[in-house]
Every structure is written in structure tokens, then in C-alpha cells.
Design a protein around this motif. Structure first.
Motif, mmCIF file in Angstrom:
data_model
loop_
_atom_site.group_PDB
_atom_site.id
_atom_site.type_symbol
_atom_site.label_atom_id
_atom_site.label_comp_id
_atom_site.label_asym_id
_atom_site.label_seq_id
_atom_site.Cartn_x
_atom_site.Cartn_y
_atom_site.Cartn_z
ATOM 1 N N THR A 178 0.766 -1.096 -0.066
ATOM 2 C CA THR A 178 0.088 -0.149 0.016
ATOM 3 C C THR A 178 0.947 1.333 0.144
ATOM 4 O OG1 THR A 178 -1.799 1.097 1.223
ATOM 5 C CG2 THR A 178 -0.193 -0.143 2.545
ATOM 6 N N ASP A 187 -3.684 6.534 12.324
ATOM 7 C CA ASP A 187 -3.682 7.021 11.030
ATOM 8 C C ASP A 187 -2.643 7.869 10.551
ATOM 9 O OD1 ASP A 187 -3.791 7.430 8.429
ATOM 10 O OD2 ASP A 187 -6.144 7.578 8.526
ATOM 11 N N ARG A 189 -2.030 10.044 8.324
ATOM 12 C CA ARG A 189 -2.591 11.270 7.971
ATOM 13 C C ARG A 189 -3.168 12.166 9.093
ATOM 14 N NH1 ARG A 189 -5.687 9.286 2.210
ATOM 15 N NH2 ARG A 189 -4.450 7.455 2.249
HETATM 16 P P1 ADP Z 1 -4.838 0.706 -0.718
HETATM 17 O O1 ADP Z 1 -5.515 1.371 -1.940
HETATM 18 O O2 ADP Z 1 -3.640 0.257 -0.921
HETATM 19 O O3 ADP Z 1 -5.730 -0.635 -0.385
HETATM 20 P P2 ADP Z 1 -5.912 2.286 1.439
HETATM 21 O O4 ADP Z 1 -6.167 3.738 1.349
HETATM 22 O O5 ADP Z 1 -7.041 1.130 1.549
HETATM 23 O O6 ADP Z 1 -4.877 1.504 0.513
HETATM 24 O O7 ADP Z 1 -5.175 1.636 2.940
HETATM 25 C C1 ADP Z 1 -3.968 2.567 3.041
HETATM 26 C C2 ADP Z 1 -4.264 3.959 4.117
HETATM 27 O O8 ADP Z 1 -4.723 3.443 5.390
HETATM 28 C C3 ADP Z 1 -2.999 4.595 4.587
HETATM 29 O O9 ADP Z 1 -2.794 5.757 3.377
HETATM 30 C C4 ADP Z 1 -3.635 5.541 5.635
HETATM 31 O O10 ADP Z 1 -3.951 6.648 5.716
HETATM 32 C C5 ADP Z 1 -4.512 4.513 6.286
HETATM 33 N N1 ADP Z 1 -4.591 4.083 7.920
HETATM 34 C C6 ADP Z 1 -5.633 4.333 8.472
HETATM 35 N N2 ADP Z 1 -4.992 3.693 9.722
HETATM 36 C C7 ADP Z 1 -3.987 3.252 9.809
HETATM 37 C C8 ADP Z 1 -2.921 2.657 10.596
HETATM 38 N N3 ADP Z 1 -3.431 2.509 11.746
HETATM 39 N N4 ADP Z 1 -1.685 2.405 10.138
HETATM 40 C C9 ADP Z 1 -1.577 2.665 8.718
HETATM 41 N N5 ADP Z 1 -2.245 3.117 7.762
HETATM 42 C C10 ADP Z 1 -3.599 3.553 8.311
#
Ligand code: ADP
Ligand code: MG
Length: 405
Positions: A178, A187, A189
Motif C-alpha cells: 500500500t 492513521d 494522515r
Molecule cells: P490501498 O489502496 O493500498 O488499499 P488504503 O487507502 O485502503 O490503500 O489503505 C492505506 C491507508 O490506510 C493509508 O494511506 C493510511 O492513511 C490509512 N490508515 C488508517 N489507519 C492506519 C494505521 N493504523 N496504520 C497505517 N495506515 C492507516
């Protein structure tokens, strides 16, 4: 030699530069002597030409009357484009490969269109491809009914494709690639420097994911957990080894080896866009509690944060279902009091059971920042608080600071 399933999310396949990175990760596994099954999502995010949300918007602009079965036909196209693009780039670099649609890969689902469940997987054609020394690219997020109709698996469906294939193929590892370096304590972000969790149990990430951490879909974790197939969540754009998702026994073994104490709190997750509804009982409305929840169930409105007391009830619904909930309650003669735009924040950790002072720490962290707690609830692994939406980021940051700094 083993089988590795590599899943690449939307941002990982969005641009040619990103896809070059994808190819590097595929090559690395091939060079280590592994057989590789690649699962791809649709390219990019909302607004990008072939992203899933773009396809949905396209139909919205064309009378928005597409039936669910046909919606799945359309939605499956995003992953097909993505798979074909990657196939071309791999061939250009001399890497033989074959693309299989979900159905061709043997993924059989029920006919719950747009949110289908996998019934079984017959991975015959995947094995055929692997035996011919090909990289097998499978379009994520989709399957096929017994009748031969294309279905999709709902949001986060490509994660599910990857772990379900991992189980069916007895893979050595399912890599979820990802745009972040792994699973963090919140998160990234929202929180500036969250802790990078090197290893986490299936239960812990499942819990985080159910409470809103969108980094992997909880259903996908459950599927891998049943057969104890290890998952790694890692970044397409770096060589960081990411986060290993595995059993509690394995986590304990590693912790012991590197002298790490078991953690009390795993992470903080959040869910925006929820609304709080309170209904107070008037004189004689002794059966209010039962009637309210029966009515919500009858109208398939999912409720959360339920609090029942002598005065009446309080609960939350997703904002998308708020208008319907208000109408149902008003039609029954009740006067619901609504607080819109709330957020649910969860502090999660299997180690918190029986540890005193966790709730006190949460209340202090929030009140120090003048953040009002609208409601709270707890279980042995999670404490939830409901706050006003405008306080969401501040609350996540404050709670993270309280437990991780
Ligand atoms: P993909 O399109 O690769 O499936 P997603 O957007 O579904 O990506 O998942 C990745 C996102 O998850 C990251 O950009 C991040 O903002 C979010 N996220 C939320 N909570 C967490 C966390 N605890 N650890 C890592 N990422 C997180
Ligand atoms: Mg995702």
C-alpha cells in the motif's frame, strides 16, 4: 520455493512510476525462487480515470439506475484495466505472465451483488499458470456466481481476494502493498509520527480495522487468521519490511527474543460521519427501549454505541442512515434529539484488560484539550468515545500522545 501472494492497492498501480516499483517487488520474489500470484486493485483513487469511484460517478451522471448485477459488471472493469496494464509492462520486461479474472481464478461467490461473499475457490488455472513459470495476475475485488455472473466483494475487496487466495494456495505469505510503511499506532494522515508496529496479532489488527483503521479490510484478516497464513502490510514505495500480522504465540516469541514488553495499547482508530440519537421516554412509554431497537432492526439501520437507561435510549447511526432513522422514530411518535457530525474514537489493546487507569488517562487527555465526551463505552480490549466531528483529529492526536509519547 513457495507461493507468495502480492496485493497492490489503488495508489500502488496508479502511475507508471508506481507500477515500475510494483514490478521491482515482483522481480524480488521471482529472484528468491518463489512463485508469484499478483492481485491488483483498480488504478488510483476517486477522480482518476479508471478508479472504482470514477466508474460509480459515471453511472450517477447517467440517470443512476444501474441494477446491482450490472453494477458489478461495470465495477469489475477497473481491476481488468489495471491487470492488463501490468501484464503489458511485465511482458515488456521479459516476465511471462497471465491475467485471470476472479471467476477464472476459481473464486466462486454467492449472488449478493456489490457485496458478495466467497463460497469456495478452485485455483486450478492459477496452478496451471504457475507451473508454466508465469506470474499469475488476478483481478482483485471480484468473483463469479455458480451461474457465471460477475460479482464484486464490497469495499476493501482486493484485500479479501489476496488472503482468500493465500489460503486456497497455502501461500507462504500474503503481502499487502500500500502507500504506508505498514500498520501504525494511528492513521499517519492524522498523527504526525505514529509508532510503526513491526508485528501485530490477527486479533489486534482485526480490531483496529473494524474500528476504522482502513489499512487492511478486517474480513481479509479473518480469512487469513483461520488458516494462520501470515500477512505482511508494507509499502510499494520503500523497502521497509512493513508489519507482520501473525499469531499471538509468534508475537510473544519475537517479543521475548528482543526483550520487548507486551504493549497495553495497540493503537487508536477513528470513524467519522456518525450521528448520535437520543430518545427520552415520556410518561407511559415503558416499552420505548424495545420498540426503538426493533424499529431500527426492521429498517435494517445498523446502530452502535447503544446506551439504555431509565430515561430512555442513546445510540449512534451512520450519517447516511440518519434521515431514515429520524423518519422511523418520528412516525412512531417519538421526538429524537440528534447530534450530527460526530466521530467515534477507539483506543484498542488486548493488554488493557484489568489494567487500572486507562479510562482515567483517556478522560484526562481529552478534557485537557477541552474536548467534550458525548458518550463512552468499553469492552475488555477497547474503549470508545464519541466526540464532535470537528474535534476528531485533535482527539486522536491527544489520545495518541497520552499512550505513545
Ligand atoms: P490501498 O489502496 O493500498 O488499499 P488504503 O487507502 O485502503 O490503500 O489503505 C492505506 C491507508 O490506510 C493509508 O494511506 C493510511 O492513511 C490509512 N490508515 C488508517 N489507519 C492506519 C494505521 N493504523 N496504520 C497505517 N495506515 C492507516
Ligand atoms: Mg485498501
Amino acid at each position: 520455493m513457495g507461493i507468495i501472494v502480492q496485493k497492490f492497492g489503488g495508489t500502488s498501480v496508479a502511475t507508471k512510476v508506481a507500477r515500475e516499483r510494483v514490478i521491482e517487488h515482483i522481480k524480488n520474489e521471482l529472484n528468491s525462487g518463489n512463485q508469484v500470484v499478483v492481485v491488483v486493485s483498480a488504478m488510483g483513487r476517486k477522480g482518476d480515470p479508471y478508479a472504482t469511484d470514477t466508474l460509480i460517478d459515471h453511472i450517477k451522471q447517467n440517470d443512476n439506475r444501474l441494477q446491482k448485477r450490472e453494477m458489478d459488471l461495470l465495477l469489475s472493469c477497473g481491476e481488468i484495466i489495471s491487470a492488463a496494464t501490468l501484464s503489458s509492462m511485465l511482458h515488456a520486461r521479459g516476465i511471462d505472465n497471465v491475467v485471470l479474472l476472479g471467476g477464472q481464478a476459481g473464486i466462486v461467490t454467492n449472488d449478493n451483488f456489490t457485496n458478495a461473499q466467497i463460497k469456495t475457490i478452485h485455483p486450478k488455472r492459477i496452478y496451471e499458470g504457475l507451473e508454466q513459470n508465469k506470474v499469475v495476475i488476478v483481478t482483485g475485488f471480484q468473483g463469479m456466481t455458480d451461474q457465471g455472473d460477475i460479482t464484486t466483494l464490497g469495499r476493501g475487496g482486493s484485500d479479501t481476494t489476496a488472503t482468500a487466495l493465500g489460503v486456497a494456495l497455502h501461500a507462504d505469505m500474503v503481502d499487502i502493498f500500500t502507500d504506508v510503511n505498514g500498520i501504525m499506532s494511528a492513521d499517519p494522515r492524522i498523527v504526525q509520527n505514529p509508532e510503526h508496529l513491526k508485528v501485530i496479532t490477527y486479533e489486534e489488527i482485526c480490531n483496529l480495522a473494524y474500528q476504522g483503521a482502513k489499512v487492511i479490510h478486517p474480513r481479509a484478516v479473518e480469512i487469513a487468521m483461520e488458516e494462520q497464513i501470515p500477512i505482511r502490510v508494507r509499502s510499494t514505495f520503500s523497502d521497509d519490511e512493513g508489519t507482520l500480522v501473525t499469531t499471538l504465540a509468534e508475537v510473544k516469541k519475537r517479543a521475548k527474543k528482543s526483550n520487548i514488553n507486551e504493549r497495553i495499547i495497540t493503537g487508536i482508530a477513528h470513524v467519522p460521519n456518525i450521528a448520535q440519537i437520543k430518545v427520552y421516554a415520556k410518561e407511559g412509554q415503558y416499552d420505548l427501549q424495545l420498540r426503538v431497537f426493533n424499529a431500527m432492526a426492521e429498517h435494517k439501520i445498523s446502530v452502535d454505541f447503544i446506551n439504555v437507561n431509565l430515561m430512555g435510549v442513546a445510540f449512534t447511526v451512520h450519517e447516511d442512515e440518519l434521515d431514515q432513522a429520524i423518519k422511523v422514530l418520528s412516525d412512531m411518535g417519538y421526538e429524537p434529539q440528534v447530534t450530527r457530525n460526530c466521530a467515534k474514537i477507539s483506543v484498542i489493546g488486548a493488554g488493557m484488560a484489568g489494567v487500572p487507569g486507562v479510562m482515567a488517562k483517556i478522560v484526562k487527555a481529552l478534557t485537557d484539550q477541552d474536548i467534550q465526551i458525548l458518550q463512552s463505552a468499553d469492552s475488555h480490549t477497547t474503549i470508545w468515545v464519541l466526540v464532535h466531528g470537528e474535534n476528531m483529529e485533535k482527539a486522536v492526536t491527544a489520545l495518541h500522545q497520552a499512550f505513545f509519547d
